[in-house]
Design an enzyme around this catalytic site. Structure first.
Site, short mmCIF file in Angstrom:
data_model
loop_
_atom_site.label_atom_id
_atom_site.label_comp_id
_atom_site.label_asym_id
_atom_site.label_seq_id
_atom_site.Cartn_x
_atom_site.Cartn_y
_atom_site.Cartn_z
N SER A 37 -8.18 5.47 -32.07
CA SER A 37 -9.26 5.78 -31.14
C SER A 37 -9.80 4.54 -30.44
O SER A 37 -10.53 4.66 -29.46
CB SER A 37 -10.40 6.48 -31.87
OG SER A 37 -10.93 5.64 -32.89
N ASN A 70 -14.09 7.10 -25.78
CA ASN A 70 -14.87 6.37 -26.78
C ASN A 70 -15.61 5.18 -26.19
O ASN A 70 -16.71 4.84 -26.63
CB ASN A 70 -13.98 5.91 -27.93
CG ASN A 70 -13.80 7.00 -28.97
OD1 ASN A 70 -14.57 7.95 -29.02
ND2 ASN A 70 -12.78 6.88 -29.80
N HIS A 79 -3.84 9.80 -28.24
CA HIS A 79 -5.13 9.94 -28.91
C HIS A 79 -5.68 11.35 -28.74
O HIS A 79 -6.12 11.73 -27.66
CB HIS A 79 -6.11 8.90 -28.37
CG HIS A 79 -7.46 8.98 -29.00
ND1 HIS A 79 -8.62 8.68 -28.33
CD2 HIS A 79 -7.85 9.34 -30.26
CE1 HIS A 79 -9.66 8.85 -29.13
NE2 HIS A 79 -9.22 9.25 -30.30
N GLU A 110 -5.66 11.33 -24.73
CA GLU A 110 -5.54 10.08 -23.99
C GLU A 110 -4.15 9.49 -24.26
O GLU A 110 -3.80 9.25 -25.42
CB GLU A 110 -6.62 9.09 -24.41
CG GLU A 110 -8.01 9.50 -23.94
CD GLU A 110 -9.10 8.55 -24.41
OE1 GLU A 110 -9.98 8.22 -23.61
OE2 GLU A 110 -9.07 8.16 -25.59
#
Length: 541
Positions: A121, A192, A142, A154
């Site tokens: 992440s 994130n 991800h 992602e």
């Protein structure tokens, strides 16, 4: 490099890894699922079965379908069992040394054309790839937790990654029913990098002690429309995970806004990690607190609403529907405020641009005179709440000396409800502010009493978050569409950051950021250059 993925290996069978297994099985792709011991592998199978059982119970899957899916997965503790799969995805804890060790071992096990993907992440995919003999076949994939539910994937590329591989993985994500966003290798990637920085800022606001956890969370849920408040979400993610991602991003960028807040570090050190330990910002054990009755004070039973907008008329209707005797003054009319207990002033302050000619000026002058005559009938002790604080300058001299005045900001309703900010005045009346809060609460509007600071609470949370997104586009890292997709599909936002900017107006967002900067002098708060182009485009449009 294989261009068609017909079999997959997943390493690490916690809730995320087991969720990834489920995603591939539902797409008809068999999975070899691996963990570090037979007990952990069996536990991972248990996670899968429990998830599928819940779907059977809800009628979304029958027992035969569940058994067929489970039958397409092989659970093992041997990496060697991955020798013939087309793709391996690792979903082990966020430790670079663990991930690189696994990928180094896989080099000696899998076929030369097998794709190696990491579900990291925040860690550097480039560093993971560099630890292998064939870095060109390493890519980031991800998923977001829970993987079977959230649509975002992602796809992270590195300088090593083969270009055809990127399209293979992007197409695979679509085949899985996901929404892929392809970006380069950067700390936190898109979702994130934006989300964790937002959570860190929210925690810093909370650690000042000037806002309760409930007010902070409700400001985000009701005032902005996010699915969860930042403190509740941090507890759900795990405070240790939030801190780890903060550490990674701060190490990469040295941006103070990315650094883990002191309170977060202390809570992790104390073992208060959120839901998984039973205690974080909130308690989740058997003795968890019940929500406090925050709005039990007496409310105004007779309210007058002065307005010249549809929004003000709707507010008056809301109060009336709640059983509050409400008098609406939206055009010149006879009346008296003699028995009124609260006045809500929902008239915007005058702007020179609002007047096209002398007739407009004369009309507003007459309206102000009529309203002034009504205010003269108001008892000096009755609070007047201004939804636009600037309007007080125009009408304040009509109020009795010492009349209690309250500054109020009412936000548009969201799925979670409606939220208002009552600005604390150290020299004002607590009783008046409490009356406004109780009256709004009776009408189903949640309020918080906040400090008179730039952005108050809602904008202090939202505008900097939007600025981070604008800076991400300005840097060339991701597009507007990719960012909005990442935050809606990966974080459950009702709309993406740029949809919020369009809703509020880029000039409003940039102006609010400038006010925050004037107060804080934090460089990260200064409006992104992206807003200059957005404002120019809006003016030309």
């Amino acid at each position: 490099m294989t261009s068609e993925i017909k079999s997959v290996g997943v390493i690490g069978l916690g809730t995320m890894g087991a969720g990834i297994v489920e995603v591939f099985l539902k797409a008809g792709i068999p999975v070899v699922a691996v963990d570090g011991s037979s007990e952990l592998a069996e536990r991972g199978k248990g996670f899968l079965v429990a998830s599928l059982d819940r779907q059977v119970k809800r009628g979304r899957l029958d027992e035969a379908g569940r058994d067929a899916l489970v039958g397409q997965a092989t659970f093992t503790d041997q990496l060697d069992d991955l020798h013939d799969v087309d793709l391996v995805i690792e979903a082990v804890p966020e430790r670079l040394e663990i991930k690189t060790s696994i990928f180094t071992k896989l080099d000696l096990i899998v076929r030369d054309d097998c794709v190696l993907a990491t579900n990291t992440s925040s860690l550097s995919v480039t560093q993971i790839a560099a630890a292998t003999r064939h870095p060109e076949r390493v890519i980031g994939m991800h998923f977001f937790n829970p993987a079977p539910v959230l649509a975002l994937v992602e796809v992270i590329t590195t300088l090593f990654t083969d270009e055809p591989l990127v399209e293979t993985i992007r197409s695979l994500a679509i085949e899985l029913g996901k929404k892929p966003v392809v970006v380069g290798d950067r700390a936190g990637f898109v979702a994130n990098a934006l989300l964790i920085t937002y959570l860190a800022r929210a925690i810093r606001i909370y650690e000042t002690g000037h806002v309760s956890r409930e007010d902070l969370d409700d400001a985000a849920r009701m005032g902005i429309g996010f699915p969860m408040g930042p403190l509740t979400l941090s507890d759900l993610i795990g405070l240790d995970v939030v801190k780890e991602v903060c550490d990674v991003m701060y190490e990469a960028t040295k941006e103070p806004s990315s650094a883990p807040p002191a309170l977060l570090q202390q809570m992790v050190a104390a073992g208060r990690l959120g839901r998984k330990t039973g205690r974080g910002f909130y308690d989740y054990g058997s003795e968890a607190e019940s929500p406090a009755d925050r709005d039990a004070a007496a409310f105004a039973t007779k309210v007058a609403v002065f307005t010249d907008t549809d929004e003000g008329r709707a507010l008056a209707a809301t109060l009336s529907e709640a059983g509050i005797a409400t008098t609406l003054f939206d055009s010149p009319q006879e009346g008296s405020l003699a028995d009124t207990e609260l006045v809500l002033w929902a008239i915007a302050a005058d702007d020179a641009d609002d007047f096209d000619d002398d007739a407009d000026v004369e009309r507003r002058t007459q309206e102000n005179a009529w309203r002034g005559e009504l205010l003269a009938t108001l008892a000096p002790s009755v609070p007047v709440a201004f939804l636009d604080p600037n309007a007080y300058a125009e009408i304040g001299n009509e109020l009795a000396d010492g009349a209690p005045v309250v500054a109020l900001r009412l936000h548009a309703a969201t799925k979670a409800g409606r939220f208002a900010e009552i600005v604390r005045d150290p020299e004002g009346s607590d009783t008046a502010e409490e009356l406004v809060a109780a009256t709004l609460a009776h009408a189903g509007i949640r309020s918080a009493r906040v400090r008179a600071r730039a952005g108050l609470l809602v904008d202090a949370l939202l505008l900097q978050h939007l600025n981070d997104a604008a800076n991400m586009v300005e840097s060339g890292y991701a597009s507007v569409d990719d960012i909005d997709t990442a935050m809606t599909a990966g974080c459950g936002y009702p709309q993406g950051p740029f949809a919020y900017i369009a809703q509020l107006g880029p000039e409003y967002v940039a102006g609010g950021l400038a006010e925050l900067y004037d107060e804080t002098r934090q460089p990260a708060v200064w409006p992104s250059p992206w807003f200059d182009d957005a404002i120019a485009a809006e003016q030309l449009g």
